[in-house]
Design an enzyme around this catalytic site. Structure first.
Site, PDB file in Angstrom:
ATOM      1  N   SER A 181       0.838  -1.198   0.000  1.00 36.65           N
ATOM      2  CA  SER A 181       0.000   0.000   0.000  1.00 36.65           C
ATOM      3  C   SER A 181       0.873   1.249   0.000  1.00 36.65           C
ATOM      4  O   SER A 181       1.922   1.277   0.634  1.00 36.65           O
ATOM      5  CB  SER A 181      -0.910   0.012   1.233  1.00 36.65           C
ATOM      6  OG  SER A 181      -1.727   1.164   1.247  1.00 36.65           O
TER       7      SER A 181
ATOM      8  N   LYS B 119      -4.240  -7.171   3.021  1.00 39.75           N
ATOM      9  CA  LYS B 119      -4.318  -6.072   2.046  1.00 39.75           C
ATOM     10  C   LYS B 119      -5.708  -6.000   1.422  1.00 39.75           C
ATOM     11  O   LYS B 119      -6.225  -4.920   1.137  1.00 39.75           O
ATOM     12  CB  LYS B 119      -3.261  -6.266   0.958  1.00 39.75           C
ATOM     13  CG  LYS B 119      -3.262  -5.199  -0.153  1.00 39.75           C
ATOM     14  CD  LYS B 119      -3.101  -3.790   0.383  1.00 39.75           C
ATOM     15  CE  LYS B 119      -2.651  -2.804  -0.686  1.00 39.75           C
ATOM     16  NZ  LYS B 119      -3.475  -2.754  -1.879  1.00 39.75           N
TER      17      LYS B 119
ATOM     18  N   HIS C 269      -7.794  -4.252   3.880  1.00 38.38           N
ATOM     19  CA  HIS C 269      -7.321  -2.855   3.848  1.00 38.38           C
ATOM     20  C   HIS C 269      -8.013  -2.101   2.723  1.00 38.38           C
ATOM     21  O   HIS C 269      -8.521  -0.991   2.911  1.00 38.38           O
ATOM     22  CB  HIS C 269      -5.800  -2.859   3.660  1.00 38.38           C
ATOM     23  CG  HIS C 269      -5.190  -1.551   3.261  1.00 38.38           C
ATOM     24  ND1 HIS C 269      -5.284  -1.039   1.981  1.00 38.38           N
ATOM     25  CD2 HIS C 269      -4.447  -0.651   3.972  1.00 38.38           C
ATOM     26  CE1 HIS C 269      -4.638   0.108   1.912  1.00 38.38           C
ATOM     27  NE2 HIS C 269      -4.128   0.368   3.111  1.00 38.38           N
ATOM     28  N   ASN C 270      -8.055  -2.696   1.531  1.00 39.54           N
ATOM     29  CA  ASN C 270      -8.658  -2.008   0.400  1.00 39.54           C
ATOM     30  C   ASN C 270     -10.176  -1.944   0.505  1.00 39.54           C
ATOM     31  O   ASN C 270     -10.802  -1.006   0.024  1.00 39.54           O
ATOM     32  CB  ASN C 270      -8.242  -2.686  -0.912  1.00 39.54           C
ATOM     33  CG  ASN C 270      -6.834  -2.299  -1.321  1.00 39.54           C
ATOM     34  OD1 ASN C 270      -6.009  -1.967  -0.483  1.00 39.54           O
ATOM     35  ND2 ASN C 270      -6.547  -2.340  -2.609  1.00 39.54           N
TER      36      ASN C 270
ATOM     37  N   GLU D 107     -10.713   0.931   2.578  1.00 41.29           N
ATOM     38  CA  GLU D 107     -10.413   2.104   1.748  1.00 41.29           C
ATOM     39  C   GLU D 107     -11.642   2.534   0.943  1.00 41.29           C
ATOM     40  O   GLU D 107     -11.942   3.720   0.833  1.00 41.29           O
ATOM     41  CB  GLU D 107      -9.247   1.767   0.818  1.00 41.29           C
ATOM     42  CG  GLU D 107      -8.841   2.843  -0.154  1.00 41.29           C
ATOM     43  CD  GLU D 107      -7.783   2.312  -1.107  1.00 41.29           C
ATOM     44  OE1 GLU D 107      -8.099   2.120  -2.299  1.00 41.29           O
ATOM     45  OE2 GLU D 107      -6.652   2.052  -0.646  1.00 41.29           O
TER      46      GLU D 107
END
Length: 320
Positions: A121, A182, A185-186, A189
């Site tokens: 990231s 990840k 995480h996205n 986001e």
């Protein structure tokens, strides 16, 4: 430390340059010869293809694959498996689906080749500020590659802890864990971006003709975005790139507002569905992107502006 880098797009090229800047030896390969030449001019060693790249690396080799998830990564890792030796390591730094990591790691293990999945990231901003890295794989293999991860990360004090998390990189678990973290995480986001976007739409329409004249507020949303960056509880890198876009054009005329999604948001929601975990905000944010491709609004333009600002993602140009 010596490392190979396959794929010299926005992320691969910047990762390579950051490694070179920190004293590492980088051998690079890409289907575009001009990309290889550009990195060679910056201190990398160019390779004409995968075989040439492997031959230029000293065992035990470490090869970082930075390609789009799917067929490109699948094919490249399969070809590398035929070229590498026992004890070598393949690092997948792209946005791969974490279950593909499990399958590939198992196949590579049969050849005694290590697999490390790295959730990466930072987007285009990471070239200067550093990348947040989340690693999945064997602990000792990740430890051997620590100088590479430390160079790519923002760095910083460890605050008296032995964890590398405060430095911006972390071994989060076994194979698949890096891309799983990840992925989530996205997904988060997506939700954060949607919240900012909807808030700025309310601000942008505060002076709209549909509002009663006595209640209209002529707000300067570019300056509001800027003041929120200083001391506000909602300040963030996403707000930074939003403010930068609004400074250039408060109406974001260069953006169509047709917002793409690159997979991780869908995978996050699919995983939640499989496990009966309610993720209402993340699901709504993904559906909002689907809706934007049929009927875009100002909030969608804000998201497009954020995506260009942190990731270099280019949207179709709007007409208004």
């Amino acid at each position: 430390m010596q490392i190979g880098m396959i794929g010299l797009g926005r992320m691969g090229a910047n990762l390579s340059r950051r490694l070179i800047k920190h004293g590492h030896s980088v051998v690079v390969s890409d289907h575009a010869e001009t990309a290889v030449q550009a990195l060679a001019a910056d201190g990398a060693t160019g390779a004409s293809g995968l075989k040439d790249l492997v031959q230029k690396l000293t065992p035990p080799r470490a090869v970082w694959v930075m390609l789009p998830a799917g067929e490109a990564t699948e094919t490249t890792i399969a070809e590398l498996a035929e070229l590498l030796d026992a004890g070598d390591t393949i690092i997948d730094g792209g946005n791969t689906f974490w279950k593909d990591d499990l399958r590939r790691a198992k196949a590579l293990k049969e050849r005694a080749i290590h697999h490390v999945d790295v959730g990466t990231s930072g987007g285009v901003l990471g070239a200067t500020s550093g990348y947040c890295l989340m690693m999945g794989g064997e602990r000792d293999v990740v430890a051997r590659l620590a100088p590479v991860f430390a160079a790519l990360s923002p760095g910083g004090a460890t605050s008296g802890t032995t964890s590398t998390a405060p430095q911006g990189w972390l071994h989060v678990g076994p194979n698949g864990a890096g891309h799983f973290v990840k992925m989530v995480h996205n997904g988060i986001e997506y939700g954060l971006m949607q919240a900012y976007a909807e808030g700025f739409q309310i601000l942008a329409e505060a002076n709209d003709e549909s509002v009663p004249a006595a209640e209209r507020l002529p707000l300067k949303i570019d300056e509001i975005a800027e003041v929120w960056r200083h001391g506000s509880i909602v300040e963030s890198k996403l707000l930074d790139v939003t403010a930068a876009a609004l400074r250039q054009d408060a109406r974001l005329k260069d953006f169509s507002g047709k917002v793409d999604d690159t997979g991780e948001g869908r995978w996050t929601i699919q995983t939640a569905i499989e496990r009966a975990i309610p993720v209402m905000t993340l699901t709504a944010a993904l559906y909002a992107r689907f809706r934007s491709r049929r009927e875009a609004n100002f909030a969608d333009k804000v998201i497009s502006a954020m995506r260009r600002g942190f990731g270099g993602h280019v949207e179709a140009k709007g007409s208004s």
